[in-house]
Scaffold this active site. Structure first.
Site, short mmCIF file in Angstrom:
data_model
loop_
_atom_site.label_atom_id
_atom_site.label_comp_id
_atom_site.label_asym_id
_atom_site.label_seq_id
_atom_site.Cartn_x
_atom_site.Cartn_y
_atom_site.Cartn_z
N ASP A 1 0.81 -1.21 0.00
CA ASP A 1 0.00 0.00 0.00
C ASP A 1 0.85 1.27 0.00
O ASP A 1 1.91 1.32 0.62
CB ASP A 1 -0.89 -0.01 1.24
CG ASP A 1 -2.10 0.89 1.08
OD1 ASP A 1 -2.37 1.30 -0.07
OD2 ASP A 1 -2.76 1.18 2.08
N ASN B 1 -10.09 -3.11 -6.57
CA ASN B 1 -9.25 -2.18 -7.35
C ASN B 1 -9.80 -1.90 -8.75
O ASN B 1 -9.33 -0.98 -9.43
CB ASN B 1 -7.80 -2.69 -7.46
CG ASN B 1 -6.98 -2.48 -6.19
OD1 ASN B 1 -5.99 -3.19 -5.96
ND2 ASN B 1 -7.37 -1.52 -5.35
#
Ligand code: FPP
Length: 232
Positions: free
Chosen positions: A2, A50
């Site tokens: 991340d 995503n």
């Protein structure tokens, strides 16, 4: 992994440049895990959520993934790394699926280290799929309802055959699991690193491992039970 986007934004660079640096960091960390004798590394490369990102970023990520695979397959083979994928690959473009399938096949007999890439992965989706399989097996008479136990569930998860994670590292200062290995992480230690993934160096990995080493893992037992050898 991340924080690629925020890393890039902080430097005035496009988000994809953050992902590119993130991919380079991954290669370095895989090498380091091998050197440290770690057996399995699972990386969350693309979540089922995503897909909500801009199409340009998604296609850039997939191209990057394809490039990483092609450029580093010989390295994986040289270091005897077995590549595995968890997630729903059917929605991935052919130009990613093909080199992935080739790399999985080329490395299937290696045992030194397993690199598991979570692609189009979501733990809830994985649990739904496993539950559906259980229901089908029960309806078909292959399984009795009272035979549905944890091994029966675990063997239907995409991680079947893989060890549960001992340590989960979340980068970028986020303090949540975000639909990652929810059942498998039942007893995992979680370490939160404040740096963005492109800055997660070998030193950062050592810091996370040092933090992990300080934890007492009790797996639901009292400290006394944990330190008392079982009697026959
Ligand atoms: C999270 O950062 C990272 C990703 C969504 C992609 C990570 C993938 C790679 C580094 C390698 C690419 C490889 C394949 C196989 C696809 P973020 O964009 O969420 O960062 P932010 O939270 O700062 O915006």
């Amino acid at each position: 992994m991340d924080g690629n986007g925020r890393w890039a934004a902080a430097k005035g660079l496009p988000r994809l440049e953050g992902h590119r640096r993130g991919a380079e960091r991954l290669i370095e960390i895989v090498d380091d895990c091998l050197d440290l004798g770690i057996g399995t590394l699972t990386v969350f490369a693309f979540s089922a959520e995503n897909w909500k990102r801009p199409a340009e970023e998604i296609s850039g990520l997939f191209k990057l993934g394809e490039w990483v695979l092609r450029a580093h397959l010989s390295r994986l083979e040289r270091r005897k790394v077995r590549l595995r994928v968890i997630g729903d690959l059917s929605a991935m473009p052919e130009f990613v699926r093909r080199p992935l399938a080739d790399a999985i096949e080329a490395t299937r007999d290696f045992t030194a280290f397993e690199l598991v890439v979570a692609l189009n992965y979501g733990a809830r989706q994985e649990i739904v799929a496993a539950t559906r399989q259980l229901a089908e097996d029960v309806v078909a008479g292959r399984l009795q309802p009272d035979q549905v136990d944890w091994p029966a569930v675990a063997s239907r998860l995409q991680t079947a055959g893989l060890p549960d994670p001992d340590l989960i590292i979340r980068t970028s200062g986020e303090h949540r699991l975000s639909n990652f290995l929810l059942l498998q992480s039942a007893y995992a230690e979680i370490v939160f690193a404040s740096v963005h993934w492109p800055d997660f160096t070998k030193d950062q990995l050592r810091l996370a491992l040092a933090e992990y080493a300080k934890r007492e893992r009790r797996f639901g037992m009292t400290p006394e039970q944990l330190h008392t050898p079982p009697t026959a």
